[in-house]
Design a protein around this motif. Structure first.
Motif, PDB file in Angstrom:
ATOM      1  N   CYS A  88       5.603  35.149  60.416  1.00  0.00           N
ATOM      2  CA  CYS A  88       6.815  35.110  59.716  1.00  0.00           C
ATOM      3  C   CYS A  88       7.634  35.063  60.949  1.00  0.00           C
ATOM      4  O   CYS A  88       7.553  35.375  62.135  1.00  0.00           O
ATOM      5  N   PHE A  89       8.899  34.321  60.694  1.00  0.00           N
ATOM      6  CA  PHE A  89      10.294  34.777  61.557  1.00  0.00           C
ATOM      7  C   PHE A  89      11.236  35.695  61.218  1.00  0.00           C
ATOM      8  O   PHE A  89      11.082  36.056  59.785  1.00  0.00           O
ATOM      9  N   ALA A  90      11.720  36.374  62.130  1.00  0.00           N
ATOM     10  CA  ALA A  90      12.658  37.554  61.779  1.00  0.00           C
ATOM     11  C   ALA A  90      14.249  37.129  62.558  1.00  0.00           C
ATOM     12  O   ALA A  90      14.191  36.890  63.372  1.00  0.00           O
ATOM     13  N   GLY A  91      15.276  36.871  61.558  1.00  0.00           N
ATOM     14  CA  GLY A  91      16.205  36.227  62.124  1.00  0.00           C
ATOM     15  C   GLY A  91      17.720  37.076  61.799  1.00  0.00           C
ATOM     16  O   GLY A  91      17.735  37.735  60.747  1.00  0.00           O
ATOM     17  N   ALA A  92      18.426  37.545  62.548  1.00  0.00           N
ATOM     18  CA  ALA A  92      19.729  38.234  62.541  1.00  0.00           C
ATOM     19  C   ALA A  92      20.578  37.456  61.747  1.00  0.00           C
ATOM     20  O   ALA A  92      21.234  36.206  61.954  1.00  0.00           O
ATOM     21  N   ILE A  93      21.057  38.228  60.533  1.00  0.00           N
ATOM     22  CA  ILE A  93      21.774  37.334  59.662  1.00  0.00           C
ATOM     23  C   ILE A  93      23.371  37.621  60.028  1.00  0.00           C
ATOM     24  O   ILE A  93      24.233  36.880  60.287  1.00  0.00           O
ATOM     25  N   ASN A  94      23.521  38.955  60.864  1.00  0.00           N
ATOM     26  CA  ASN A  94      24.885  39.050  61.568  1.00  0.00           C
ATOM     27  C   ASN A  94      24.246  39.772  62.968  1.00  0.00           C
ATOM     28  O   ASN A  94      23.342  39.815  63.258  1.00  0.00           O
ATOM     29  N   ASP A  95      25.306  40.333  63.534  1.00  0.00           N
ATOM     30  CA  ASP A  95      24.897  41.006  64.865  1.00  0.00           C
ATOM     31  C   ASP A  95      23.901  42.237  64.475  1.00  0.00           C
ATOM     32  O   ASP A  95      24.357  43.018  63.515  1.00  0.00           O
ATOM     33  N   VAL A  96      22.706  42.439  65.155  1.00  0.00           N
ATOM     34  CA  VAL A  96      22.135  43.610  64.925  1.00  0.00           C
ATOM     35  C   VAL A  96      21.816  44.108  66.253  1.00  0.00           C
ATOM     36  O   VAL A  96      21.547  43.713  67.230  1.00  0.00           O
ATOM     37  N   LYS A  97      21.558  45.458  66.026  1.00  0.00           N
ATOM     38  CA  LYS A  97      21.148  46.367  67.001  1.00  0.00           C
ATOM     39  C   LYS A  97      19.762  46.817  66.349  1.00  0.00           C
ATOM     40  O   LYS A  97      19.776  47.419  65.376  1.00  0.00           O
ATOM     41  N   ALA A  98      18.780  46.936  67.351  1.00  0.00           N
ATOM     42  CA  ALA A  98      17.399  47.487  67.031  1.00  0.00           C
ATOM     43  C   ALA A  98      16.609  48.215  68.062  1.00  0.00           C
ATOM     44  O   ALA A  98      16.928  47.783  69.173  1.00  0.00           O
ATOM     45  N   THR A  99      16.244  49.471  67.711  1.00  0.00           N
ATOM     46  CA  THR A  99      15.338  50.128  68.703  1.00  0.00           C
ATOM     47  C   THR A  99      13.959  49.469  68.633  1.00  0.00           C
ATOM     48  O   THR A  99      13.456  49.412  67.567  1.00  0.00           O
TER      49      THR A  99
END
Length: 221
Positions: A88-99
């Protein structure tokens, strides 16, 4: 949120362990965090923002296949622990921060923290049940029921109580909603207008307010 899901939320100690094991990365709105075909060699702890999981159909349309992931949730677990390729793909709906934590480091952390490992295993089980439920909804329910359920789910995820009703504080386009319930953008627009006419929701520009949950619920009973 049900009690089962609450029990699967990471506590602050667990989040700190993951943060200490990874790197914080910023992803702008619209950015693809990972793509189908990528080697699944890392997991993500979403710190802020929302991420959608989707596939690309043969006609080029994006089809959402998983729940929207939000702040505090882990993402990319199953394929990383299996160490296969992303499907699958993972797309940022809005600005995202992730560890972001590598597979090797995350597995070492699970070995050192058995309670966290059990929580991850339970989380994967719940997500498998959610995937099965999604298939059932697509096969058995008509568009109004699927859209009503989507609105209720998103209101639990990102709903804000206001004098006008429960505001869905996550701007999804009609095209995105269509991809999430397996229909067309035009059908979503028409169904939303029907919901507005019956008094279950109100729309102000791109803002959606749920003003009568019971009327939405009748579409999914």
């Amino acid at each position: 949120m049900g009690k089962d899901k609450e029990d699967l939320l990471l506590n602050e100690r667990e989040k700190k362990l993951i943060r200490n094991s990874g790197v914080l990365i910023h992803y702008p709105k619209g950015h693809t965090l990972f793509s189908a075909g990528d080697v699944a060699d890392r997991i993500y702890l979403i710190e802020s923002g929302y991420v959608k999981i989707y596939r690309i159909a043969t006609d080029g349309k994006r089809v959402t296949v998983g729940s929207i992931r939000k702040s505090g949730e882990l993402m990319g677990l199953a394929e990383t622990l299996y160490h296969g390729e992303r499907t699958c793909f993972a797309g940022a709906i809005n600005d995202v921060k992730a560890t972001v934590v590598t597979k090797k480091t995350f597995e070492e952390l699970l070995q050192e923290q058995p309670l966290l490992a059990i929580k991850v295993a339970r989380l994967l089980g719940v997500r498998m049940r959610e995937a099965e439920a999604l298939v059932h909804e697509l096969v058995c329910w008509q568009v109004p029921g699927r859209l009503a359920l989507l609105l209720l789910k998103v209101s639990e995820l990102a709903g804000v109580t206001t004098e006008k009703g429960i505001k869905i504080d996550l701007r999804l386009t009609h095209e995105e909603m269509a991809n999430m319930i397996g229909t067309s953008r035009q059908t979503v627009t028409s169904t939303l207008n029907n919901f507005k006419q019956e008094g279950s929701i109100n729309m102000e520009g791109r803002e959606i307010y749920i003003i009568n949950k019971d009327k939405l619920l009748k579409w999914i009973k």
